[in-house]
Write an enzyme that holds these catalytic residues in place. Structure first.
Site, mmCIF file in Angstrom:
data_model
loop_
_atom_site.group_PDB
_atom_site.id
_atom_site.type_symbol
_atom_site.label_atom_id
_atom_site.label_comp_id
_atom_site.label_asym_id
_atom_site.label_seq_id
_atom_site.Cartn_x
_atom_site.Cartn_y
_atom_site.Cartn_z
ATOM 1 N N PRO A 89 0.825 -1.219 0.000
ATOM 2 C CA PRO A 89 0.000 0.000 0.000
ATOM 3 C C PRO A 89 0.859 1.269 0.000
ATOM 4 O O PRO A 89 0.340 2.362 -0.251
ATOM 5 C CB PRO A 89 -0.832 -0.118 1.285
ATOM 6 C CG PRO A 89 -0.207 -1.194 2.096
ATOM 7 C CD PRO A 89 0.599 -2.054 1.186
ATOM 8 N N GLU A 116 3.642 -7.157 8.051
ATOM 9 C CA GLU A 116 3.738 -5.702 8.162
ATOM 10 C C GLU A 116 4.467 -5.089 6.974
ATOM 11 O O GLU A 116 4.337 -3.917 6.691
ATOM 12 C CB GLU A 116 4.455 -5.321 9.463
ATOM 13 C CG GLU A 116 3.582 -5.446 10.693
ATOM 14 C CD GLU A 116 2.297 -4.645 10.581
ATOM 15 O OE1 GLU A 116 2.360 -3.412 10.526
ATOM 16 O OE2 GLU A 116 1.233 -5.274 10.542
ATOM 17 N N ARG A 154 -4.579 -8.479 -20.215
ATOM 18 C CA ARG A 154 -5.583 -8.151 -21.223
ATOM 19 C C ARG A 154 -5.073 -7.165 -22.275
ATOM 20 O O ARG A 154 -5.724 -6.951 -23.295
ATOM 21 C CB ARG A 154 -6.907 -7.696 -20.601
ATOM 22 C CG ARG A 154 -6.787 -6.586 -19.591
ATOM 23 C CD ARG A 154 -8.122 -6.255 -18.959
ATOM 24 N NE ARG A 154 -9.001 -5.574 -19.879
ATOM 25 C CZ ARG A 154 -10.099 -6.082 -20.413
ATOM 26 N NH1 ARG A 154 -10.485 -7.285 -20.109
ATOM 27 N NH2 ARG A 154 -10.820 -5.374 -21.243
ATOM 28 N N ASP A 169 -12.116 0.437 -23.763
ATOM 29 C CA ASP A 169 -12.274 0.348 -22.310
ATOM 30 C C ASP A 169 -12.165 1.709 -21.646
ATOM 31 O O ASP A 169 -11.465 2.592 -22.131
ATOM 32 C CB ASP A 169 -11.168 -0.528 -21.706
ATOM 33 C CG ASP A 169 -11.514 -1.995 -21.775
ATOM 34 O OD1 ASP A 169 -12.676 -2.298 -22.054
ATOM 35 O OD2 ASP A 169 -10.606 -2.812 -21.557
HETATM 36 N N1 ADE Z 1 -0.941 -4.890 0.164
HETATM 37 C C1 ADE Z 1 -1.874 -4.547 1.065
HETATM 38 N N2 ADE Z 1 -2.666 -3.584 0.591
HETATM 39 C C2 ADE Z 1 -2.219 -3.290 -0.672
HETATM 40 C C3 ADE Z 1 -2.615 -2.372 -1.663
HETATM 41 N N3 ADE Z 1 -3.629 -1.536 -1.495
HETATM 42 N N4 ADE Z 1 -1.928 -2.359 -2.815
HETATM 43 C C4 ADE Z 1 -0.884 -3.188 -2.990
HETATM 44 N N5 ADE Z 1 -0.454 -4.066 -2.084
HETATM 45 C C5 ADE Z 1 -1.115 -4.114 -0.922
#
Ligand code: ADE
Length: 258
Positions: A89, A116, A154, A169
């Site tokens: 994330p 983590e 794709r 798309d």
């Molecule tokens: N791992 C946990 N959440 C994630 C996300 N939003 N994007 C990529 N990897 C992740």
């Protein structure tokens, strides 16, 4: 297109690649996607892949050695990849433009993050890039890896049956997709827009372009900053914006009277 996916949950990833467009393309040999168990690259009896974070705190961190050994082994077995991508994330946002960039490569590795996080030295040691699929936290990188593999696959020629459908798309045009309808022409008292039944292809095209623009303006106005619009669409957008401003002023007048 060759993609290697490194994960602690290979069954979860395999399940997402077996069916549909990607499953068919793999069966036809258009995509060579291999899923690997990260634990197979440990060297201890217990196949440990994680450890406590230096400095303390909750959660576990993926150790550098198994990941680095895995990528080096894959390099020998499957050839040198053009890129190593880790899902987190905290990564750069994965967009259609990123999908197009990866689709132009011939081989990349996807590392599914877990716990983590991943020991920071892995990124440096493998010259890996980090991608996030959106501003929310998932329990692991398996779903993000599937999202990335699918969006890239794709774009590989031949994977999606109808070439035109990829070009039309959402996001390929920079705008959201227009609304779609199929038979029956009336359902639960709701009718399909008449123009779509008219057989007039020029009118239908104009309607679709207008609706795509309207939706984008309503739902994702941020996309209009980068979308490439022709003269007609720019004019339409000005009209929609004017109508929007007019309506807003009308509402304000109404509120000030009451
Ligand atoms: N791992 C946990 N959440 C994630 C996300 N939003 N994007 C990529 N990897 C992740």
């Amino acid at each position: 297109m060759k993609i290697d996916i490194l994960t602690l949950f290979p069954l979860m990833v395999e399940a997402g690649l077996e069916e549909g467009v990607v499953g068919r393309a793999r069966a036809r040999g258009l995509l060579d996607i291999a899923v690997h168990q990260l634990r197979d690259f440990t060297s201890d009896r217990h196949r440990v892949v994680d450890d406590q974070p230096f400095g303390g705190g909750p959660g576990m961190v993926l150790k550098p050695a198994p990941l680095c050994r895995a990528v080096h082994t894959l390099r020998e077995r499957r050839g040198a990849p053009d890129a190593v991508v880790m899902t987190t994330p905290a990564g750069r946002l994965f967009t259609q433009a990123e999908a197009e960039r990866l689709a132009a490569l011939s081989h990349f590795v996807l590392v599914c993050g877990r716990y983590e996080g991943v020991d920071e030295r892995v990124r440096e040691a493998l010259s890996a890039e980090e991608l996030s699929i959106g501003d929310y936290v998932l329990s692991g990188g398996e779903l993000p890896a599937l999202v990335i593999a699918d969006a890239v696959s794709r774009l590989v020629p031949g994977v999606v049956g109808h070439e035109g459908s990829v070009e039309a798309d959402s996001f390929s045009t920079g705008l959201l997709d227009f609304p779609h309808y199929t038979r029956p022409a009336e359902f639960g008292g709701l009718r399909v827009p008449e123009v779509l039944l008219s057989g007039n292809h020029a009118d239908i095209l104009r309607w679709r372009r207008t609706e795509a623009l309207r939706r984008t303006l309503e739902r994702r106005p941020d996309l209009l900053g980068t979308a490439i619009l022709d003269e007609e669409q720019q004019q339409l957008l000005r009209e929609m914006n004017d109508a929007h401003t007019l309506e807003r002023d009308r509402q304000r007048d109404k509120e000030s009277v009451t």
